[in-house]
Design a protein around this motif. Structure first.
Motif, PDB file in Angstrom:
ATOM      1  N   ARG B 122       0.847  -1.200   0.000  1.00 24.03           N
ATOM      2  CA  ARG B 122       0.000   0.000   0.000  1.00 24.03           C
ATOM      3  C   ARG B 122       0.877   1.244   0.000  1.00 24.03           C
ATOM      4  O   ARG B 122       1.996   1.249   0.496  1.00 24.03           O
ATOM      5  N   SER B 123       0.322   2.315  -0.492  1.00 23.94           N
ATOM      6  CA  SER B 123       1.084   3.555  -0.610  1.00 23.94           C
ATOM      7  C   SER B 123       1.480   4.093   0.759  1.00 23.94           C
ATOM      8  O   SER B 123       2.512   4.745   0.894  1.00 23.94           O
ATOM      9  N   ALA B 124       0.682   3.816   1.779  1.00 25.14           N
ATOM     10  CA  ALA B 124       0.993   4.315   3.122  1.00 25.14           C
ATOM     11  C   ALA B 124       2.303   3.728   3.659  1.00 25.14           C
ATOM     12  O   ALA B 124       2.877   4.265   4.610  1.00 25.14           O
ATOM     13  N   SER B 125       2.792   2.644   3.067  1.00 31.75           N
ATOM     14  CA  SER B 125       4.029   2.029   3.536  1.00 31.75           C
ATOM     15  C   SER B 125       5.254   2.841   3.124  1.00 31.75           C
ATOM     16  O   SER B 125       6.338   2.657   3.655  1.00 31.75           O
ATOM     17  N   GLY B 126       5.078   3.700   2.129  1.00 36.89           N
ATOM     18  CA  GLY B 126       6.216   4.455   1.641  1.00 36.89           C
ATOM     19  C   GLY B 126       6.989   3.763   0.543  1.00 36.89           C
ATOM     20  O   GLY B 126       7.968   4.305   0.023  1.00 36.89           O
TER      21      GLY B 126
END
Lengths: 281, 327
Positions: B122-126
């Motif tokens: 996911r994008s929130a993981s960086g």
């Protein structure tokens, strides 16, 4: 009837309580009348004052008691409604720490119905977008060994998963077999350009929640509503127009199919569900 | 119903560029990207002592409890490290979040475990590219992910996915660990041997990938596994990477499947073959609908089995507690 409102911070719980009370006091609802208030409602009146000034209701602007109890008449009967209005942080911490807050557990344990609030416009509304979604900007390349710059922790749980988690855990906490769930999408005025109906929004954005509610409908009969207590977006620093409607006339709600209903309809629906459950029992 | 429009990535999930040398500090107790958190007075949680039930992973006993409630299957992905085991489980779950699954999500007792495993994708993981974390042996013996689905008018089915580290399968392959020393393997209702597409696409690794799969199947066969009621499948993962590598890679895959599938059919004459791509870079996911259909397919009951006549759910419960073959 004990109704618990749950949802994260800024999800619209307090705004809805203000809008509901304001409508009841000013007899704006054909389907529900206020008979009596049993708790101080100063904060609800303060919230109405903000709405009249075209300012959003914010918990920081008013001192909020733990609960408000009203007696209303609807569907030919009188109902005592107790609505705890707990901070959105209560549920979040319970989920992150994996332990129920004492007060919240007490509220839910006695609940006859639940209103779940979600505000897609709030900064804390997370969709858990996959890597590569438009708008993501990151420097460089990933580490081949799979380094994760932002390791996972519970606070990163997307909003849909939080809702399902809350309902699953609620099922473990309560002793009753059936708990009706009213699902309220707040600030729906901001979504009308893209989504015509609350049900369509829910199916498009939170399919996991839709699946869960539909496959667990025996335990969690549900209905979805789109609500705008403000009635429209407020521009900061801009007061009401000369012909501004009263807040209780400006507020509106839609059912899942996009049909206009009274702002009190989520509550009225819970009351009807409660009556049906009692009748069957 | 079904408004469709591109998902908007909220500001809270758009990763901000890191400054050189900047580290991400994780304060678990207060980690939040909620910018409104500062608006209210600090909230002091008051623990009730009532714990939330959902866990990261389940133990066999906890999984048994699910099977006692309603039907379900124990699923084992057999493959070495990076073959795609956890990715398959995570993506089968994630499809329900995306609304692309052919089944409906009923619930999960390991919701946070699934979320943790999906997070690096996911994008929130960086991260720039999706990734799945490596599976490590759990010291408490928790090694099962769970979710429950419903397919059409069928009743809900529990799916219990073994999270066995790839290292374990490597040891089995190397004859360093008998497969029947791993209890979950004997309990499987669905056993899929994975062929790592990324490895098959690499001329320097593909022969070892093929050879390892053959060895693993041989080890199971020699140990008398799986049980007769277990359904097996040969699953090719990361098909998109094979296709991206070109005709030679695809040709090698064809040849490898023709060589390995008959070996698998020596232990399960109905063994199936499936090519999958859970996170295609060049194309959308493939094969996951078929994989889910296979997972939900009711295995044939062996009428000659030694267990007493019991309803199917009880039989599976009994096998989880006392797997046949363990001494």
């Amino acid at each position: 009837m004990n109704i618990v409102m749950i949802g994260p911070r800024s999800a619209g719980k307090s705004s809805y309580a203000v809008g509901l009370h304001s409508g009841l006091v000013n007899e704006a609802f054909a389907g529900m009348k206020l008979v009596d208030t049993l708790d101080p409602v100063g904060y609800l009146n303060a919230g109405q004052e903000l709405l009249a000034q075209c300012r959003p209701v914010a918990r920081t602007n008013v001192e909020v008691p733990d609960s408000v109890a009203l007696i209303v008449s609807a569907s030919g009967a009188e109902h005592k409604i107790s609505i705890p209005d707990r901070s959105g942080e209560v549920l979040r911490f319970s989920q992150d720490l994996r332990e129920w807050d004492t007060d919240l557990a007490g509220d839910l344990g006695q609940a006859d119905g639940v209103l779940i609030f979600v505000n897609p416009m709030a900064e804390n509304f997370k969709i858990g977008a996959p890597v590569g979604e438009a708008g993501q900007q990151l420097p460089g390349e990933d580490d081949d060994e799979g380094e994760v710059p932002r390791p996972w922790n519970e606070s990163m749980t997307p909003s849909d998963v939080r809702i399902v988690d809350a309902l699953q855990e609620l099922a473990q906490l309560i002793s009753r077999a059936v708990m009706p769930v009213g699902f309220i999408v707040s600030a729906f005025d901001e979504l009308l350009d893209v989504h015509a109906t609350p049900g369509g929004w829910l199916r498009s954005r939170l399919p996991l929640v839709v699946d869960f509610l539909e496959t667990n409908a025996d335990q969690f009969p549900s209905a979805c509503f789109g609500v705008s207590v403000q009635g429209r977006a407020f521009a900061e620093g801009v007061g009401p127009d000369d012909d501004e409607p009263d807040p209780w006339d400006r507020a509106w709600a839609l059912d899942a199919d996009g049909e206009h209903v009274e702002l009190c309809e989520p509550l009225a629906w819970l009351l009807r569900q409660g009556a049906e459950i009692s009748r069957v029992a | 119903m079904g408004d469709s429009s591109p998902a908007r990535v909220p500001a809270s999930e758009q990763a901000e560029p890191l400054e050189p040398g900047e580290e991400i500090r994780q304060d678990t107790a207060s980690a939040t990207d909620d910018p409104t958190a500062a608006d209210e007075a600090p909230f002091e949680p008051s623990g009730s002592g009532k714990l939330l039930r959902s866990r990261d992973l389940l133990t066999s006993s906890e999984a048994s409890a699910s099977l006692a409630e309603s039907p379900g299957y124990v699923v084992v992905w057999a493959g070495e490290r990076k073959s795609g085991k956890t990715t398959l489980t995570a993506e089968l779950y994630e499809r329900h979040r995306q609304g692309t699954a052919s089944t409906r999500f009923v619930g999960s007792r390991t919701l946070l475990g699934l979320e943790e495993r999906m997070h690096p994708a996911r994008s929130a993981s960086g991260r720039v590219k999706p990734h799945t974390p490596r599976t490590e042996q759990d010291p408490e013996g928790r090694d099962i992910l769970h979710f429950q689905v419903q397919d059409g008018e069928q009743g809900p089915i529990h799916l219990l996915f073994g999270e066995t580290p790839g290292e374990v399968f490597k040891r089995i392959r190397d004859a360093d660990l008998p497969p029947d020393d791993v209890p979950l393997l004997a309990r499987a209702d669905k056993l899929a041997f994975l062929l790592d597409g990324e490895g098959l696409a690499d001329p320097g690794r593909r022969s070892m990938i093929a050879s390892s799969a053959q060895l693993l199947i041989r080890r199971f066969r020699d140990a008398g596994l799986p049980e007769s009621r277990c359904q097996t499948m040969l699953v090719v993962t990361k098909l998109d990477q094979i296709e991206a590598a070109g005709e030679n890679a695809i040709s090698y895959l064809d040849k490898t499947e023709k060589r390995i599938l008959p070996k698998l059919r020596e232990i399960d004459s109905d063994a199936k073959l499936l090519r999958t791509s859970a996170r295609g870079e060049t194309s959308s996911e493939r094969g996951l609908d078929e994989l889910m259909s296979w997972l939900l397919d009711e295995p044939a009951i062996d009428v000659d089995e030694e267990l007493p006549e019991l309803p199917p759910a009880s039989r599976r419960l009994q096998r989880l507690r006392q797997p046949k073959g363990l001494r």
